[in-house]
Design an enzyme around this catalytic site. Structure first.
Site, PDB file in Angstrom:
ATOM      1  N   VAL A  27       0.805  -1.223   0.000  1.00 51.90           N
ATOM      2  CA  VAL A  27       0.000   0.000   0.000  1.00 51.90           C
ATOM      3  C   VAL A  27       0.837   1.273   0.000  1.00 51.90           C
ATOM      4  O   VAL A  27       0.283   2.383   0.019  1.00 51.90           O
ATOM      5  CB  VAL A  27      -0.987   0.029   1.184  1.00 51.90           C
ATOM      6  CG1 VAL A  27      -2.074  -1.018   0.994  1.00 51.90           C
ATOM      7  CG2 VAL A  27      -0.280  -0.150   2.511  1.00 51.90           C
ATOM      8  N   TYR A  65       9.752   7.505  11.877  1.00 54.11           N
ATOM      9  CA  TYR A  65       8.492   6.996  12.425  1.00 54.11           C
ATOM     10  C   TYR A  65       7.705   8.108  13.110  1.00 54.11           C
ATOM     11  O   TYR A  65       6.510   8.285  12.883  1.00 54.11           O
ATOM     12  CB  TYR A  65       8.799   5.863  13.409  1.00 54.11           C
ATOM     13  CG  TYR A  65       7.574   5.184  13.983  1.00 54.11           C
ATOM     14  CD1 TYR A  65       6.928   4.190  13.273  1.00 54.11           C
ATOM     15  CD2 TYR A  65       7.085   5.524  15.239  1.00 54.11           C
ATOM     16  CE1 TYR A  65       5.812   3.546  13.796  1.00 54.11           C
ATOM     17  CE2 TYR A  65       5.978   4.896  15.773  1.00 54.11           C
ATOM     18  CZ  TYR A  65       5.336   3.911  15.050  1.00 54.11           C
ATOM     19  OH  TYR A  65       4.230   3.286  15.575  1.00 54.11           O
ATOM     20  N   THR A 108       2.176  -7.239  19.685  1.00 46.74           N
ATOM     21  CA  THR A 108       1.850  -7.575  18.294  1.00 46.74           C
ATOM     22  C   THR A 108       3.099  -8.106  17.607  1.00 46.74           C
ATOM     23  O   THR A 108       4.182  -8.132  18.193  1.00 46.74           O
ATOM     24  CB  THR A 108       1.361  -6.336  17.519  1.00 46.74           C
ATOM     25  OG1 THR A 108       2.463  -5.421  17.369  1.00 46.74           O
ATOM     26  CG2 THR A 108       0.217  -5.629  18.235  1.00 46.74           C
TER      27      THR A 108
END
Length: 259
Positions: free
Chosen positions: A69, A162, A197
């Site tokens: 993406v 980030y 995660t």
């Protein structure tokens, strides 16, 4: 408020970053459980197939599109594929993201290749999905777009690359909420704290996770790391009619970490 406001029957949700053990995947599962048809988008087709099988085994309806993406063309094609399969698009959950380099020196901070890669995945993907998806979400009169952001958008927590992308997403939450409100499309974000995660706890890295990440729970007021469902529940709220008068907000789900 009735619990029926969480019912997403007759709605279609597209979720990016949905293949790994993370917030995108968890959000897809809870939206499917609430009745939405879900369309999963990520790079790894094998992982996407597994995720779709898990959703269907639980009684949900799902499809997928394998794509990177960070590419504008991939985002355009993903939206088109969702419309082709399900005929509509009401909800987008934009959860694709990477950390990039672990900055050990100023050379890492100013590593342009890393900066461009993180920006493309974390920020450009949101921009392109918005470009091709917002009008589709407006057609039903109850569109909802949810960004998955980070505490790095509030303070310097992570690499320069980030942190910059997450600050941009925080600003875009308000910008697009205001811009799309006349179209009855709401735009909000969830701000996860430290969540267990694949990004924070990669497969096969249990020892390093226990040594370097798990001890951070002691600094969180509620005394534990977050789990994927903690964030997915917030996504469900923002995607559903339960939050029909909420737009432009970044909802912190962090166990009290920011405070």
């Amino acid at each position: 408020m009735s619990l029926s406001q969480f019912n997403l029957a007759n709605r279609v949700a597209l979720i990016t970053g949905a293949s790994s053990r993370g917030i995108g995947n968890g959000s897809a599962k809870i939206l499917a459980e609430a009745g939405a048809k879900v369309f999963l988008v990520a790079r790894r087709e094998d992982k996407l197939k597994t995720a779709v099988e898990e959703i269907e085994a639980a009684g949900g309806v799902a499809g997928y599109f394998a794509a990177d993406v960070s590419s504008e063309e991939a985002c355009r094609d993903a939206v088109a594929a969702c419309i082709e399969q399900f005929g509509q698009l009401d909800i987008m959950v934009l959860a694709a993201g990477i950390n990039g380099l672990n900055e050990c020196s100023m050379d890492d901070v100013f590593n342009v290749e890393n900066y461009r890669k993180v920006q493309a995945t974390n920020q450009d993907s949101v921009y392109f999905m918005m470009k091709y998806g917002y009008e589709k979400c407006a057609k039903g009169g109850h569109g909802s777009i949810v960004f998955v952001n980070s505490l790095a958008g509030f303070h310097a927590a992570g690499s320069a690359a980030y942190t910059s992308t997450k600050g941009a997403i925080r600003a875009w939450t308000q910008y697009f909420a205001k811009k799309l409100a006349p179209l009855h499309v709401r735009v909000n974000a969830v701000i996860p704290g430290l969540i267990d995660t694949d990004m924070t706890h990669p497969e096969g890295m249990d020892e390093l996770f226990q040594k370097y990440v798990a001890p951070s729970a002691a600094k969180i007021p509620l005394g534990r790391l977050g789990c994927i469902d903690d964030i997915a529940n917030g996504v469900l709220y923002l995607a559903s009619d339960a939050s029909e008068w909420v737009t432009g907000h970044s909802i912190l789900i962090d166990g009290g970490e920011l405070c």
